[in-house]
Scaffold this motif. Structure first.
Motif, PDB file in Angstrom:
ATOM      1  N   UNK A   4      -0.959  21.684  -4.037  1.00 15.85           N
ATOM      2  CA  UNK A   4      -1.442  21.726  -2.660  1.00 15.85           C
ATOM      3  C   UNK A   4      -1.041  20.444  -1.940  1.00 15.85           C
ATOM      4  N   UNK A   5      -0.693  20.595  -0.663  1.00 12.72           N
ATOM      5  CA  UNK A   5      -0.202  19.454   0.117  1.00 12.72           C
ATOM      6  C   UNK A   5      -1.305  18.425   0.357  1.00 12.72           C
ATOM      7  N   UNK A  10      -3.898  12.972  -0.140  1.00 13.52           N
ATOM      8  CA  UNK A  10      -4.984  12.138  -0.672  1.00 13.52           C
ATOM      9  C   UNK A  10      -4.480  11.140  -1.710  1.00 13.52           C
ATOM     10  N   UNK A  11      -3.485  11.540  -2.495  1.00 12.71           N
ATOM     11  CA  UNK A  11      -2.902  10.618  -3.470  1.00 12.71           C
ATOM     12  C   UNK A  11      -2.171   9.480  -2.761  1.00 12.71           C
ATOM     13  N   UNK A  12      -1.479   9.787  -1.671  1.00  8.49           N
ATOM     14  CA  UNK A  12      -0.803   8.739  -0.900  1.00  8.49           C
ATOM     15  C   UNK A  12      -1.828   7.791  -0.289  1.00  8.49           C
ATOM     16  N   UNK A  13      -2.960   8.321   0.172  1.00  8.17           N
ATOM     17  CA  UNK A  13      -4.025   7.462   0.709  1.00  8.17           C
ATOM     18  C   UNK A  13      -4.510   6.491  -0.363  1.00  8.17           C
ATOM     19  N   UNK A 133      -7.006  19.154   7.697  1.00  8.60           N
ATOM     20  CA  UNK A 133      -6.421  20.377   8.261  1.00  8.60           C
ATOM     21  C   UNK A 133      -5.932  21.315   7.168  1.00  8.60           C
ATOM     22  N   UNK A 134      -5.280  20.786   6.144  1.00 11.12           N
ATOM     23  CA  UNK A 134      -4.766  21.618   5.054  1.00 11.12           C
ATOM     24  C   UNK A 134      -5.905  22.226   4.233  1.00 11.12           C
TER      25      UNK A 134
END
Length: 149
Positions: A4-5, A10-13, A133-134
Motif C-alpha cells: 500500500x502506498x 509513513x515509512x518515509x516520514x 488520503x490513501x
C-alpha cells in the motif's frame, strides 16, 4: 502491508524524522562566533552545550515512533487516520516549539539562520496528508466491498 502506498509514505516520514534528529536545525551567529543548534542542544564554539531545546528531539522521536506503529495498524484504518493526523499536529507543534526556542529562550545566542533540515517536518506533514488520503480511499473501498457482499 508494504504494497500500500500509505505504508511507503509513513515509512518515509519515519526516515525523515531520523534524518532530522541527526542534522542541525540551524546556526546562531554573533560577531565573533557561530553556535550550532541541533534538536538536542545548542553547541557553542568552545564546546559547551546548552540542552534547552531537548523537547525538539522528543517531538521527533514521538513522530517517528507513531509513524512506525501506524504502519502495522493496517487492519484498523480509522485508527491509522487518527494517528497520522495526530502526527501531523505534533509536527506543527514542532515548528511552534522551534519558534519559541529561537525567538524566546535562546534569543541571547545571536541571530538565527535555519538549516535545510528545517523543511523536513513540512515534507512529513505533506506525506502524512497523502497517507490519510490513501487510507481513506482504502476504507471507502472496503466499505464498498462489504456493501456488495
Amino acid at each position: 502491508m508494504i504494497q500500500r502506498i500509505q505504508t511507503v509514505y509513513l515509512l518515509i516520514v519515519a526516515i525523515l524524522m531520523v534524518v532530522m534528529m541527526s542534522f542541525p536545525v540551524g546556526h546562531f551567529y554573533t560577531d565573533t562566533s557561530v553556535s550550532d543548534m541541533t534538536n538536542l542542544a545548542v553547541v557553542a564554539p568552545d564546546g559547551n552545550m546548552n540542552y534547552a531545546p531537548w523537547a525538539l528531539f522528543a517531538i521527533l522521536v514521538v513522530v517517528a515512533f507513531i509513524s512506525l506503529i501506524t504502519i502495522f495498524l493496517y487492519r484498523k484504518r480509522m485508527l491509522q487516520i487518527r494517528l497520522t493526523l495526530f502526527s501531523s499536529i505534533v509536527l506543527i507543534g514542532y515548528y511552534v516549539t522551534v519558534a519559541v526556542f529561537v525567538w524566546g529562550t535562546l534569543k541571547d545566542c545571536g541571530s538565527f539562520t535555519p538549516a535545510w533540515t528545517l523543511c523536513l517536518p513540512l515534507i512529513s506533514i505533506i506525506l502524512n496528508w497523502l497517507a490519510i488520503r490513501a487510507i481513506g480511499k482504502d476504507e471507502m473501498l472496503v466499505k464498498a466491498y462489504e456493501r456488495l457482499r
